[in-house]
Design an enzyme around this catalytic site. Sequence first.
Site, PDB file in Angstrom:
ATOM      1  N   SER A 147       0.805  -0.953  -0.313  1.00 13.41           N
ATOM      2  CA  SER A 147      -0.106  -0.030   0.219  1.00 13.41           C
ATOM      3  C   SER A 147       1.487   1.160   0.254  1.00 13.41           C
ATOM      4  CB  SER A 147      -0.983  -0.071   1.116  1.00 13.41           C
ATOM      5  OG  SER A 147      -0.752   1.314   1.407  1.00 13.41           O
ATOM      6  N   TYR A 160      -3.695  -0.122   9.859  1.00 13.99           N
ATOM      7  CA  TYR A 160      -3.848  -0.079   8.761  1.00 13.99           C
ATOM      8  C   TYR A 160      -2.363  -0.044   8.144  1.00 13.99           C
ATOM      9  CZ  TYR A 160      -4.887  -0.973   2.910  1.00 13.99           C
ATOM     10  OH  TYR A 160      -4.999  -0.951   1.884  1.00 13.99           O
TER      11      TYR A 160
HETATM   12  P1  NAP Z   1     -11.784  -5.018  -1.671  1.00  8.54           P
HETATM   13  O1  NAP Z   1     -12.419  -4.436  -2.733  1.00  8.54           O
HETATM   14  O2  NAP Z   1     -12.230  -5.310   0.092  1.00  8.54           O
HETATM   15  O3  NAP Z   1     -11.754  -6.741  -1.398  1.00  8.54           O
HETATM   16  C1  NAP Z   1     -10.515  -7.261  -0.327  1.00  8.54           C
HETATM   17  C2  NAP Z   1     -11.213  -8.618  -0.440  1.00  8.54           C
HETATM   18  O4  NAP Z   1     -10.829  -9.869   1.141  1.00  8.54           O
HETATM   19  C3  NAP Z   1     -12.124  -8.656  -0.892  1.00  8.54           C
HETATM   20  O5  NAP Z   1     -13.721  -9.837  -1.229  1.00  8.54           O
HETATM   21  C4  NAP Z   1     -12.732  -9.842   0.955  1.00  8.54           C
HETATM   22  O6  NAP Z   1     -13.911 -10.257   1.069  1.00  8.54           O
HETATM   23  C5  NAP Z   1     -11.340 -10.562   1.364  1.00  8.54           C
HETATM   24  N1  NAP Z   1     -11.540 -10.332   2.876  1.00  8.54           N
HETATM   25  C6  NAP Z   1     -11.579  -9.608   3.630  1.00  8.54           C
HETATM   26  N2  NAP Z   1     -10.305 -10.821   5.143  1.00  8.54           N
HETATM   27  C7  NAP Z   1     -10.398 -11.867   4.789  1.00  8.54           C
HETATM   28  C8  NAP Z   1     -10.567 -12.914   5.121  1.00  8.54           C
HETATM   29  N3  NAP Z   1      -9.682 -13.407   6.283  1.00  8.54           N
HETATM   30  N4  NAP Z   1     -10.445 -14.244   4.534  1.00  8.54           N
HETATM   31  C9  NAP Z   1     -10.215 -14.275   3.122  1.00  8.54           C
HETATM   32  N5  NAP Z   1     -11.038 -12.849   2.286  1.00  8.54           N
HETATM   33  C10 NAP Z   1     -11.299 -12.074   3.005  1.00  8.54           C
HETATM   34  O7  NAP Z   1     -10.287  -4.801  -1.581  1.00  8.54           O
HETATM   35  P2  NAP Z   1      -9.403  -4.207  -2.566  1.00  8.54           P
HETATM   36  O8  NAP Z   1      -9.483  -2.744  -2.302  1.00  8.54           O
HETATM   37  O9  NAP Z   1      -9.607  -5.051  -3.787  1.00  8.54           O
HETATM   38  O10 NAP Z   1      -7.797  -4.725  -2.539  1.00  8.54           O
HETATM   39  C11 NAP Z   1      -7.666  -5.782  -2.419  1.00  8.54           C
HETATM   40  C12 NAP Z   1      -5.871  -5.744  -1.556  1.00  8.54           C
HETATM   41  O11 NAP Z   1      -5.212  -4.649  -1.731  1.00  8.54           O
HETATM   42  C13 NAP Z   1      -6.553  -5.431  -0.052  1.00  8.54           C
HETATM   43  O12 NAP Z   1      -5.082  -5.668   0.337  1.00  8.54           O
HETATM   44  C14 NAP Z   1      -5.610  -4.258   0.434  1.00  8.54           C
HETATM   45  O13 NAP Z   1      -5.569  -3.683   1.244  1.00  8.54           O
HETATM   46  C15 NAP Z   1      -4.699  -3.877  -1.149  1.00  8.54           C
HETATM   47  N6  NAP Z   1      -4.944  -2.482  -1.553  1.00  8.54           N
HETATM   48  C16 NAP Z   1      -5.836  -1.634  -1.615  1.00  8.54           C
HETATM   49  C17 NAP Z   1      -5.502   0.020  -2.604  1.00  8.54           C
HETATM   50  C18 NAP Z   1      -7.480   0.102  -3.082  1.00  8.54           C
HETATM   51  O14 NAP Z   1      -7.048   1.325  -3.434  1.00  8.54           O
HETATM   52  N7  NAP Z   1      -8.506  -0.488  -3.002  1.00  8.54           N
HETATM   53  C19 NAP Z   1      -4.554  -0.197  -2.494  1.00  8.54           C
HETATM   54  C20 NAP Z   1      -3.521  -0.471  -2.140  1.00  8.54           C
HETATM   55  C21 NAP Z   1      -3.191  -1.734  -1.390  1.00  8.54           C
HETATM   56  P3  NAP Z   1     -15.741  -9.262   2.134  1.00  8.54           P
HETATM   57  O15 NAP Z   1     -15.646  -8.560   1.037  1.00  8.54           O
HETATM   58  O16 NAP Z   1     -15.829 -10.297   2.332  1.00  8.54           O
HETATM   59  O17 NAP Z   1     -15.193  -8.359   3.010  1.00  8.54           O
HETATM   60  C1  GCO Z   2      -7.119   4.631   2.914  1.00  7.98           C
HETATM   61  C2  GCO Z   2      -6.739   4.311   1.326  1.00  7.98           C
HETATM   62  C3  GCO Z   2      -6.162   3.369   1.446  1.00  7.98           C
HETATM   63  C4  GCO Z   2      -5.731   2.746   0.342  1.00  7.98           C
HETATM   64  C5  GCO Z   2      -4.452   2.211  -0.090  1.00  7.98           C
HETATM   65  C6  GCO Z   2      -3.601   3.414  -1.290  1.00  7.98           C
HETATM   66  O1  GCO Z   2      -7.969   5.303   3.532  1.00  7.98           O
HETATM   67  O2  GCO Z   2      -6.014   5.487   3.350  1.00  7.98           O
HETATM   68  O3  GCO Z   2      -7.816   3.501   1.657  1.00  7.98           O
HETATM   69  O4  GCO Z   2      -4.693   3.079   2.317  1.00  7.98           O
HETATM   70  O5  GCO Z   2      -6.731   2.026   0.825  1.00  7.98           O
HETATM   71  O6  GCO Z   2      -4.035   1.246   0.163  1.00  7.98           O
HETATM   72  O7  GCO Z   2      -2.216   2.384  -1.254  1.00  7.98           O
END
Ligand code: NAP
Ligand code: GCO
Length: 266
Positions: A147, A160
Amino acid sequence: MNVMESFSLEGKIALITGASYGIGFAIACALHDAGATIVFNDIKQELVDKGLDAYEEKGIKAHGYVCDVTDEAAVNALVAKVEEEVGVIDILVNNAGIIKRIPMCEMTAEQFRQVIDVDLNAPFICAKAVIPSMIKKGHGKIINICSMMSELGRETVSAYAAAKGGLKMLTKNIASEYGAQNIQCNGIGPGYIATPQTAPLREIQPDGSRHPFDQFILAKTPANRWGDPEDLAAPAVFLASDASNFVNGHILYVDGGILAYIGKQP
Ligand code: NAP
Ligand code: GCO
């Protein structure tokens, strides 16, 4: 080997955690396009079913399982089942993650622990479950989804940031500990990506204007847009393939330039 062939994932089996939708789904589709067989899990049967339908719509025959990645016994059972039903996992993508946006002094220790459990303990549990078979097979790729918060802090995301900072160091440690066994462990550090996780930060305001956080992110991102999950597709293929065989312990930030930028001048 032809350089383009080194990106091929033909014959490889990839497990992407929490990949029914969002970033995990986009990465899984990309690994499939490069030739891999896709295995994913989610925490609830409804989500696995939803994911299976979404993959089928894209013409992908994925293998979906219910598994909570924080439950070590369940993860070990999942990996054993995948090995029996599909084959040994060549590529693990630790994608499942949660966030709780709560000011630190209002956050309970239990809430803090829940985030650390999913975002840091679970990647440890999943990696530990696949590494022995990767060692036997002679190779393995582990990609941890990190992240901006692996590098930066901000209000309300203490747990986080602690987890994603820890995940960056877990990545480097797995690379250090198992590099000699031909296992490459790298991270992808997405910038701000439009998924359900960030939907509350992009909600249109009652007067029709953009959410102030949405405007803040546009101003912080030289690309002047939110990322799409598909922006992470090709970087994931690179880190999952032979093209990155001498890249280990690296975090590849895919952030539209956020980490390079001091911010808009006044
Ligand atoms: P998301 O839309 O919330 O999807 C996350 C997935 O993980 C969901 O399907 C969720 O299921 C599942 N999950 C959560 N807890 C779990 C568990 N204990 N066991 C199995 N599955 C579980 O998130 P996303 O935005 O696609 O993010 C995916 C990854 O990228 C995460 O690690 C997030 O921190 C990271 N990330 C996201 C962003 C961003 O801007 N979106 C940026 C940087 C990093 P539920 O729906 O049941 O919760
Ligand atoms: C926030 C966001 C971020 C992003 C991501 C950034 O509240 O600042 O959710 O943490 O999801 O991880 O890289």
